[in-house]
Design a protein around this motif. Structure first.
Motif, mmCIF file in Angstrom:
data_model
loop_
_atom_site.group_PDB
_atom_site.id
_atom_site.type_symbol
_atom_site.label_atom_id
_atom_site.label_comp_id
_atom_site.label_asym_id
_atom_site.label_seq_id
_atom_site.Cartn_x
_atom_site.Cartn_y
_atom_site.Cartn_z
ATOM 1 N N HIS A 3 61.078 47.268 17.450
ATOM 2 C CA HIS A 3 62.529 47.488 17.433
ATOM 3 C C HIS A 3 63.224 46.826 16.250
ATOM 4 C CE1 HIS A 3 62.933 49.342 21.495
ATOM 5 N NE2 HIS A 3 61.715 48.822 21.597
ATOM 6 N N ILE A 39 81.421 40.874 27.432
ATOM 7 C CA ILE A 39 82.441 41.652 28.138
ATOM 8 C C ILE A 39 81.710 42.773 28.874
ATOM 9 C CG2 ILE A 39 84.400 43.215 27.795
ATOM 10 C CD1 ILE A 39 85.375 41.479 25.589
ATOM 11 N N ASP A 52 69.100 44.911 10.348
ATOM 12 C CA ASP A 52 69.085 45.287 11.760
ATOM 13 C C ASP A 52 68.082 46.410 11.930
ATOM 14 O OD1 ASP A 52 69.936 45.280 14.412
ATOM 15 O OD2 ASP A 52 72.057 45.257 13.857
ATOM 16 N N MET A 98 67.927 48.928 14.168
ATOM 17 C CA MET A 98 68.713 50.154 14.218
ATOM 18 C C MET A 98 70.196 49.805 14.199
ATOM 19 S SD MET A 98 69.192 53.347 14.317
ATOM 20 C CE MET A 98 67.483 53.793 14.155
ATOM 21 N N GLU A 126 77.067 53.856 19.600
ATOM 22 C CA GLU A 126 77.975 53.826 20.754
ATOM 23 C C GLU A 126 79.419 54.048 20.302
ATOM 24 O OE1 GLU A 126 75.241 50.687 23.350
ATOM 25 O OE2 GLU A 126 76.997 49.949 22.279
HETATM 26 C C1 GDG Z 1 67.177 45.343 19.130
HETATM 27 C C2 GDG Z 1 67.267 45.438 17.595
HETATM 28 C C3 GDG Z 1 67.866 47.848 17.810
HETATM 29 C C4 GDG Z 1 76.644 43.671 22.836
HETATM 30 N N1 GDG Z 1 77.605 42.811 23.229
HETATM 31 C C5 GDG Z 1 77.922 43.121 24.501
HETATM 32 C C6 GDG Z 1 77.132 44.210 24.873
HETATM 33 N N2 GDG Z 1 76.368 44.534 23.842
HETATM 34 C C7 GDG Z 1 75.418 45.665 23.835
HETATM 35 C C8 GDG Z 1 75.799 46.739 22.848
HETATM 36 C C9 GDG Z 1 74.442 47.409 22.574
HETATM 37 C C10 GDG Z 1 73.473 46.245 22.714
HETATM 38 O O1 GDG Z 1 74.140 45.205 23.427
HETATM 39 C C11 GDG Z 1 73.063 45.680 21.351
HETATM 40 O O2 GDG Z 1 72.201 46.560 20.731
HETATM 41 P P1 GDG Z 1 71.783 46.417 19.198
HETATM 42 O O3 GDG Z 1 71.039 47.619 18.830
HETATM 43 O O4 GDG Z 1 73.001 46.198 18.380
HETATM 44 O O5 GDG Z 1 70.961 45.069 19.014
HETATM 45 P P2 GDG Z 1 69.753 44.168 19.657
HETATM 46 O O6 GDG Z 1 70.111 43.706 21.011
HETATM 47 O O7 GDG Z 1 69.527 43.109 18.670
HETATM 48 O O8 GDG Z 1 68.444 45.102 19.804
HETATM 49 C C12 GDG Z 1 68.276 46.512 17.192
HETATM 50 C C13 GDG Z 1 67.657 47.697 19.310
HETATM 51 O O9 GDG Z 1 66.719 46.647 19.597
HETATM 52 C C14 GDG Z 1 67.084 48.984 19.939
HETATM 53 O O10 GDG Z 1 65.878 49.358 19.336
HETATM 54 O O11 GDG Z 1 68.902 48.785 17.591
HETATM 55 O O12 GDG Z 1 68.303 46.644 15.786
HETATM 56 O O13 GDG Z 1 67.654 44.174 17.052
HETATM 57 O O14 GDG Z 1 74.130 48.348 23.551
HETATM 58 O O15 GDG Z 1 76.759 47.575 23.406
HETATM 59 N N3 GDG Z 1 77.210 44.793 26.070
HETATM 60 C C15 GDG Z 1 78.086 44.248 26.979
HETATM 61 N N4 GDG Z 1 78.879 43.185 26.670
HETATM 62 C C16 GDG Z 1 78.838 42.584 25.441
HETATM 63 O O16 GDG Z 1 79.583 41.636 25.195
HETATM 64 N N5 GDG Z 1 78.198 44.794 28.192
#
Ligand code: GDG
Length: 449
Positions: A157, A329, A351, A353, A359
């Motif tokens: 990821h 949140i 990052d 993705m 979203e």
């Molecule tokens: C890894 C890779 C790759 C964030 N703050 C809150 C919250 N979120 C949710 C977002 C989103 C998720 O968390 C974060 O997803 P990301 O993709 O930005 O990042 P990572 O967690 O680092 O994930 C990344 C991913 O795997 C998938 O392959 O894209 O690059 O690092 O869904 O909305 N959700 C809530 N409250 C928050 O304050 N409810």
């Protein structure tokens, strides 16, 4: 048809509906629905002894969740130190933050072997195994060592830097060798696939990596955003803005997300484009993660200071430039904030993705969509070139991009968003999982029958 076996470090709790659904959970929902399947990983709980743990089972909607406990020592060496303190910075191109130790490497291998020993008794001969993420690079080989001959796929990821950087980690060659146990290795982007295949090639190994960019469930997210703007919280945010435009950032509080650079970019907007003072509010949601690690504590201190400095310099008695929140949140509230935001400011330094970018696009109102300002170094960037793309290291470039976004015509916003939305709806999480599993089925097997 055989069962699908998913292995990841943490297993989503099937009974906790409030837990935020990551791309992995969403993507696999479809794939797991098909038949009986098993999801295996760490429970999040602590084991008291070093003896091999007994898995606990829970079956919900046809999926069996099997989890094991780890001791405090195993958790520290495998998860905190090796996975988060060595592999995470290294694969995000931050070799200077890597705290290597041979002892943690040993514990990492030990826990991967433990995962394999606990999983093997649960397997059937026609199962297909799909291993996820950097915590489990050596798991495929550990399973092969115990005689597993079925197909095993792996998905990473996070990004993959060039071999010249990866090799700073002692033992990197051994990790690559272990990865040859996988029939197929999925990564997020072509650049990641090229880098990983180059590493294989330079080490005389077979090239097994291919890009499978992960997506979201855009229909579910749009519905959530539409419902969420009708909630009380959305109304309160709207009232509090008093007509100011909303710039939104949402990230785990992590050094890969480029938060200090982003705050400086916003500061440059205030300094160089004074016409936006009082007319825009930047809301950064950054739930604390890995709060017990030194680098993360430092980052938090840096952001506290920057927020204080910018607000101190530009606030009016009735207006604050930055609102900065380090608590999570709830998703059904956050989705509405995405829809209300005029600009999403997503500027990771690296990052894999970045699902927040997707979203944000899914949450928009087609009649008046907002503008996505996105870092070149997000894995999402090559797919999303209709966003306003920026180099996150250049505060002035971020300021220019914000000014461009805040003054963009409705026509241009719609044009850009329509293309972005088409892409987000085409490459969903479900599509990602099906595409990977089909390719895994067709890949030349490591263990031919
Ligand atoms: C890894 C890779 C790759 C964030 N703050 C809150 C919250 N979120 C949710 C977002 C989103 C998720 O968390 C974060 O997803 P990301 O993709 O930005 O990042 P990572 O967690 O680092 O994930 C990344 C991913 O795997 C998938 O392959 O894209 O690059 O690092 O869904 O909305 N959700 C809530 N409250 C928050 O304050 N409810």
């Amino acid at each position: 048809m055989g069962r699908l076996i998913i292995v990841s470090n943490r297993v989503p709790s099937p009974r906790e509906r409030t837990q935020p659904a990551g791309g992995l959970t969403v993507g696999l929902k479809d794939a797991l629905r098909g038949g009986s399947s098993l999801w295996f990983g760490w429970s999040g709980n602590q084991a008291e002894t070093d003896a091999d743990p007994q898995p606990s089972f829970d079956t919900v909607e046809g999926v069996t969740y099997a989890t094991i406990d780890l001791t405090a020592r195993q958790h520290e060496g495998f998860y905190q130190n090796f996975s988060n303190g060595i592999l995470w910075p290294l694969f995000h191109y931050r070799v200077g933050l890597m705290n290597y130790s041979r002892r943690d490497w040993q514990t990492y291998l030990e826990v991967n072997a433990l995962f394999a020993r606990c999983l093997v008794p649960l397997l059937r001969p026609d199962d297909v195994i799909w291993v996820h993420d950097y915590h489990l690079f050596p798991l495929g080989q550990a399973l092969r060592d115990l005689g597993v001959t079925t197909r095993i796929g792996f998905f990473l990821h996070i990004p993959v830097p060039p071999w010249s950087l990866v090799r700073s980690m002692p033992g990197a060659e051994l990790l690559l060798e272990d990865m040859q146990a996988y029939d197929l290795i999925g990564v997020q982007t072509d650049e990641d696939a090229d880098n990983l295949n180059q590493a294989f090639r330079l080490n005389g190994l077979e090239e097994r990596a291919r890009a499978f960019p992960i997506g979201i469930d855009p229909y579910e997210f749009r519905a959530q955003a539409e419902a969420s703007v009708l909630r009380d919280e959305a109304g309160r945010l709207r009232t509090s803005l008093r007509g100011a435009a909303l710039i939104l950032g949402v990230d785990r509080l992590d050094y890969s997300k480029g938060l200090p650079e982003r705050f400086r970019g916003y500061e440059a907007l205030m300094a160089r484009y004074p016409e936006h003072r009082g007319k825009v509010t930047f809301l950064q949601v950054a739930p604390v993660s890995r709060g017990d690690v030194e680098e993360y504590r430092l980052l938090r201190r840096q952001l506290d200071e920057l927020t204080g400095r910018i607000n101190g310099a530009y606030a009016e008695f009735d207006w604050t430039p930055i609102r900065y929140i380090t608590r999570p949140i709830a998703r059904d509230i956050l989705a509405g904030f995405y829809r209300m935001a005029d600009v999403a400011l997503i500027t990771p330094l690296r990052d894999g993705m970045n699902l927040v970018a997707k979203e944000y696009v899914a949450a928009q109102n087609a009649a008046a969509p907002g503008v996505l300002v996105l870092s070149h170094f997000a894995g999402a960037a090559p797919e999303m070139d209709e966003a306003v793309l920026v180099n996150p290291y250049d505060a002035d470039e971020i300021a220019d991009a914000l000014h461009q976004a805040l003054t963009m015509s409705l026509d241009e916003r719609r044009q850009r968003w329509t293309k972005l939305d088409e892409d987000v709806r085409r490459t969903t999480a479900g599509f990602w999982a099906r595409d990977f599993l089909r390719a895994l089925d067709e890949a030349p097997p490591v263990c031919p029958v």
